[in-house]
Design a protein around this motif. Structure first.
Motif, PDB file in Angstrom:
ATOM      1  N   SER A 134      -4.979  -3.994  -7.831  1.00  0.00           N
ATOM      2  CA  SER A 134      -4.867  -2.687  -8.481  1.00  0.00           C
ATOM      3  C   SER A 134      -3.567  -1.989  -8.103  1.00  0.00           C
ATOM      4  N   SER A 135      -3.116  -2.185  -6.859  1.00  0.00           N
ATOM      5  CA  SER A 135      -1.840  -1.595  -6.464  1.00  0.00           C
ATOM      6  C   SER A 135      -0.695  -2.206  -7.266  1.00  0.00           C
ATOM      7  N   LEU A 136      -0.839  -3.478  -7.637  1.00  0.00           N
ATOM      8  CA  LEU A 136       0.174  -4.108  -8.484  1.00  0.00           C
ATOM      9  C   LEU A 136       0.178  -3.534  -9.887  1.00  0.00           C
ATOM     10  N   SER A 137      -0.902  -2.846 -10.242  1.00  0.00           N
ATOM     11  CA  SER A 137      -0.978  -2.139 -11.526  1.00  0.00           C
ATOM     12  C   SER A 137      -0.558  -0.682 -11.370  1.00  0.00           C
ATOM     13  N   GLN A 138       0.197  -0.393 -10.295  1.00  0.00           N
ATOM     14  CA  GLN A 138       0.750   0.937 -10.061  1.00  0.00           C
ATOM     15  C   GLN A 138      -0.325   2.004  -9.892  1.00  0.00           C
ATOM     16  N   THR A 139      -1.444   1.626  -9.262  1.00  0.00           N
ATOM     17  CA  THR A 139      -2.540   2.557  -9.030  1.00  0.00           C
ATOM     18  C   THR A 139      -2.842   2.609  -7.542  1.00  0.00           C
ATOM     19  N   ARG A 140      -3.008   3.809  -7.013  1.00  0.00           N
ATOM     20  CA  ARG A 140      -3.382   3.945  -5.611  1.00  0.00           C
ATOM     21  C   ARG A 140      -4.708   3.228  -5.367  1.00  0.00           C
ATOM     22  N   SER A 141      -4.784   2.484  -4.250  1.00  0.00           N
ATOM     23  CA  SER A 141      -5.948   1.630  -4.023  1.00  0.00           C
ATOM     24  C   SER A 141      -6.336   1.620  -2.547  1.00  0.00           C
ATOM     25  N   ASN A 175      -2.810  12.773   1.822  1.00  0.00           N
ATOM     26  CA  ASN A 175      -1.676  12.481   2.713  1.00  0.00           C
ATOM     27  C   ASN A 175      -1.166  11.060   2.504  1.00  0.00           C
ATOM     28  N   TRP A 176      -1.042  10.653   1.263  1.00  0.00           N
ATOM     29  CA  TRP A 176      -0.647   9.266   0.980  1.00  0.00           C
ATOM     30  C   TRP A 176       0.740   9.006   1.540  1.00  0.00           C
ATOM     31  N   GLY A 177       0.861   7.991   2.379  1.00  0.00           N
ATOM     32  CA  GLY A 177       2.110   7.733   3.093  1.00  0.00           C
ATOM     33  C   GLY A 177       3.220   7.182   2.215  1.00  0.00           C
ATOM     34  N   LYS A 178       4.433   7.331   2.706  1.00  0.00           N
ATOM     35  CA  LYS A 178       5.607   6.805   2.024  1.00  0.00           C
ATOM     36  C   LYS A 178       6.050   5.503   2.669  1.00  0.00           C
ATOM     37  N   ASP A 179       6.500   4.571   1.850  1.00  0.00           N
ATOM     38  CA  ASP A 179       7.039   3.300   2.323  1.00  0.00           C
ATOM     39  C   ASP A 179       8.245   2.974   1.449  1.00  0.00           C
ATOM     40  N   PRO A 180       9.435   2.848   2.026  1.00  0.00           N
ATOM     41  CA  PRO A 180      10.646   2.657   1.212  1.00  0.00           C
ATOM     42  C   PRO A 180      10.558   1.504   0.222  1.00  0.00           C
ATOM     43  N   THR A 181       9.770   0.476   0.550  1.00  0.00           N
ATOM     44  CA  THR A 181       9.677  -0.683  -0.342  1.00  0.00           C
ATOM     45  C   THR A 181       8.434  -0.632  -1.230  1.00  0.00           C
ATOM     46  N   GLY A 182       7.721   0.481  -1.214  1.00  0.00           N
ATOM     47  CA  GLY A 182       6.494   0.582  -2.005  1.00  0.00           C
ATOM     48  C   GLY A 182       6.742   0.372  -3.483  1.00  0.00           C
ATOM     49  N   ASN A 185       6.434   4.397  -6.685  1.00  0.00           N
ATOM     50  CA  ASN A 185       7.146   5.608  -6.282  1.00  0.00           C
ATOM     51  C   ASN A 185       7.428   5.661  -4.778  1.00  0.00           C
ATOM     52  N   GLY A 186       7.686   4.523  -4.174  1.00  0.00           N
ATOM     53  CA  GLY A 186       7.991   4.495  -2.755  1.00  0.00           C
ATOM     54  C   GLY A 186       6.830   4.864  -1.865  1.00  0.00           C
ATOM     55  N   GLU A 187       5.598   4.620  -2.327  1.00  0.00           N
ATOM     56  CA  GLU A 187       4.402   4.920  -1.552  1.00  0.00           C
ATOM     57  C   GLU A 187       3.872   3.673  -0.857  1.00  0.00           C
ATOM     58  N   VAL A 188       2.989   3.899   0.119  1.00  0.00           N
ATOM     59  CA  VAL A 188       2.212   2.788   0.653  1.00  0.00           C
ATOM     60  C   VAL A 188       1.444   2.165  -0.509  1.00  0.00           C
ATOM     61  N   THR A 287      -5.567   0.703   7.956  1.00  0.00           N
ATOM     62  CA  THR A 287      -4.330  -0.076   8.000  1.00  0.00           C
ATOM     63  C   THR A 287      -3.537   0.111   6.715  1.00  0.00           C
ATOM     64  N   PRO A 288      -2.349   0.743   6.770  1.00  0.00           N
ATOM     65  CA  PRO A 288      -1.491   0.806   5.585  1.00  0.00           C
ATOM     66  C   PRO A 288      -0.952  -0.591   5.293  1.00  0.00           C
ATOM     67  N   MET A 289      -0.959  -0.975   4.025  1.00  0.00           N
ATOM     68  CA  MET A 289      -0.546  -2.334   3.676  1.00  0.00           C
ATOM     69  C   MET A 289       0.400  -2.341   2.481  1.00  0.00           C
ATOM     70  N   ARG A 290       1.199  -3.381   2.444  1.00  0.00           N
ATOM     71  CA  ARG A 290       1.995  -3.679   1.263  1.00  0.00           C
ATOM     72  C   ARG A 290       1.268  -4.739   0.441  1.00  0.00           C
ATOM     73  N   ALA A 291       1.591  -4.837  -0.807  1.00  0.00           N
ATOM     74  CA  ALA A 291       0.968  -5.835  -1.667  1.00  0.00           C
ATOM     75  C   ALA A 291       1.599  -7.198  -1.429  1.00  0.00           C
ATOM     76  N   THR A 292       1.755  -7.527  -0.154  1.00  0.00           N
ATOM     77  CA  THR A 292       2.282  -8.818   0.269  1.00  0.00           C
ATOM     78  C   THR A 292       1.481  -9.320   1.459  1.00  0.00           C
ATOM     79  N   PHE A 293       0.238  -8.805   1.621  1.00  0.00           N
ATOM     80  CA  PHE A 293      -0.591  -9.105   2.782  1.00  0.00           C
ATOM     81  C   PHE A 293       0.161  -8.777   4.066  1.00  0.00           C
ATOM     82  N   ALA A 294       0.718  -7.570   4.144  1.00  0.00           N
ATOM     83  CA  ALA A 294       1.417  -7.113   5.341  1.00  0.00           C
ATOM     84  C   ALA A 294       1.248  -5.614   5.467  1.00  0.00           C
ATOM     85  N   GLU A 295       1.315  -5.099   6.723  1.00  0.00           N
ATOM     86  CA  GLU A 295       1.227  -3.663   6.905  1.00  0.00           C
ATOM     87  C   GLU A 295       2.513  -3.006   6.422  1.00  0.00           C
TER      88      GLU A 295
END
Length: 316
Positions: A134-141, A175-182, A185-188, A287-295
């Motif tokens: 779902s995150s790959l569909s640009q939706t908070r998950s 309080n959705w966190g920011k991640d430069p590589t998100g 919109n640069g979100e977690v 645990t904040p995660m990226r859509a790459t199986f990583a925090e």
């Protein structure tokens, strides 16, 4: 995002409709509709049928077509599972892009029956997979799992777990966190949440919630020889009792899923601050995660005043 805005939530899981193998989904559904707004619940795909849950446990009936609610029914929801749409990731994607296109603010995958902490579980988790898809569909998950510790889990733990899960979800939304590589919109990209079903849920002040990393562990044998040819696997999570298989059939290569999870479910050496450590300590983990199986390396994750002894505590 303001906590006063009515959020539209798509709720999916991989344990099925309310029942012994999916005892948590209806309770969380009720809390989400009260705390966040309108919740779209997608459980099993039965090729586009509608599902009408009733109080108190969420059991209901299906309908080929949409119809008015009957007495005792609380909502009209969609059931989407069974081949070829048998994964929660597929259900979530259908909900996002076909049934409720453009309407969903948040996807919640779970609550899973059993924990989804550590790499050994996360990498094979349908619950996390749906949130990641779902995150790959640009939706908070958010992936949400309830870790089983006591068999069977006492009923009195259910409501406190739902309340805590709902509070965590609301906090993350606000309080959705920011991640430069998100990728959005640069979100977690997504969060993985684990709540252990233990008596600490009942204590005054509630269970401690910690920001965590993924415990990078592993596993060994997952299958044992089985003397019967009928397939036999557990539909529940990793904490479920899968039983002990019989002796091997000398003439056939037949195996039964019977993992040795003792070192994973009862960790003695998980790193401090990891999700495995948090569960072992009786804490809930986020645990904040990226859509790459990583925090995700979150910017401004926790104020410095919230760091005690190297442990980052999430204050709801």
């Amino acid at each position: 995002m303001s906590s006063h805005r009515r959020v539209k939530v798509l709720l999916t899981n991989d344990d099925g409709p309310p029942g012994p193998e999916s005892p948590y989904i209806y309770g969380l559904y009720r809390h989400l509709t009260e705390d966040l707004g309108k919740a779209y619940q997608i459980k099993e795909i039965i090729h586009g049928r509608y599902y009408y849950p009733r109080e108190p446990e969420g059991e209901g009936e299906t309908s080929e077509k949409s119809r008015p609610l009957r007495e005792g029914e609380v909502a009209e929801t969609s059931r989407c599972s069974s081949p070829p749409f048998k994964t929660p990731a597929t259900c979530a994607n259908i909900g996002l892009h076909n049934i409720y296109s453009g309407e969903v603010d948040l996807v919640i995958s779970g609550p899973n029956l059993g924990r989804n902490s550590s790499a050994a579980f996360a990498l094979s988790s349908g619950t996390i997979g749906a949130a990641m898809s779902s995150s790959l569909s640009q939706t908070r998950s958010i992936a949400l799992s309830y870790g089983t510790v006591i068999h069977p889990t006492p009923q009195e733990f259910f409501e406190p777990a739902h309340r805590l899960g709902s509070r965590i979800i609301q906090y993350l939304l606000d309080n959705w966190g920011k991640d430069p590589t998100g990728i959005r919109n640069g979100e977690v990209d997504l969060y993985n949440v684990n709540i252990p079903m233990i008596k600490e849920l009942l204590q005054e002040g509630g269970m401690k919630v910690c920001w965590t990393t993924i415990w990078r562990n592993g596993y060994g044998r997952l299958f044992k020889p089985h003397k019967h040819s009928e397939p036999s696997t557990s539909a529940a999570g990793p904490d479920a009792d899968v039983g002990v298989p019989g002796a091997a059939d000398a003439e056939h290569l037949v195996f039964k899923f019977s993992p040795d999870m003792s070192g994973i479910l009862n960790p003695k050496d998980s790193p401090v601050g990891s999700d495995g450590w948090a569960i072992a300590q009786g804490h809930a983990s986020v645990t904040p995660m990226r859509a790459t199986f990583a925090e995700a390396e979150v910017i401004g994750l926790v104020p410095a005043t919230d760091i005690e002894g190297g442990i980052r505590k999430l204050k709801l």
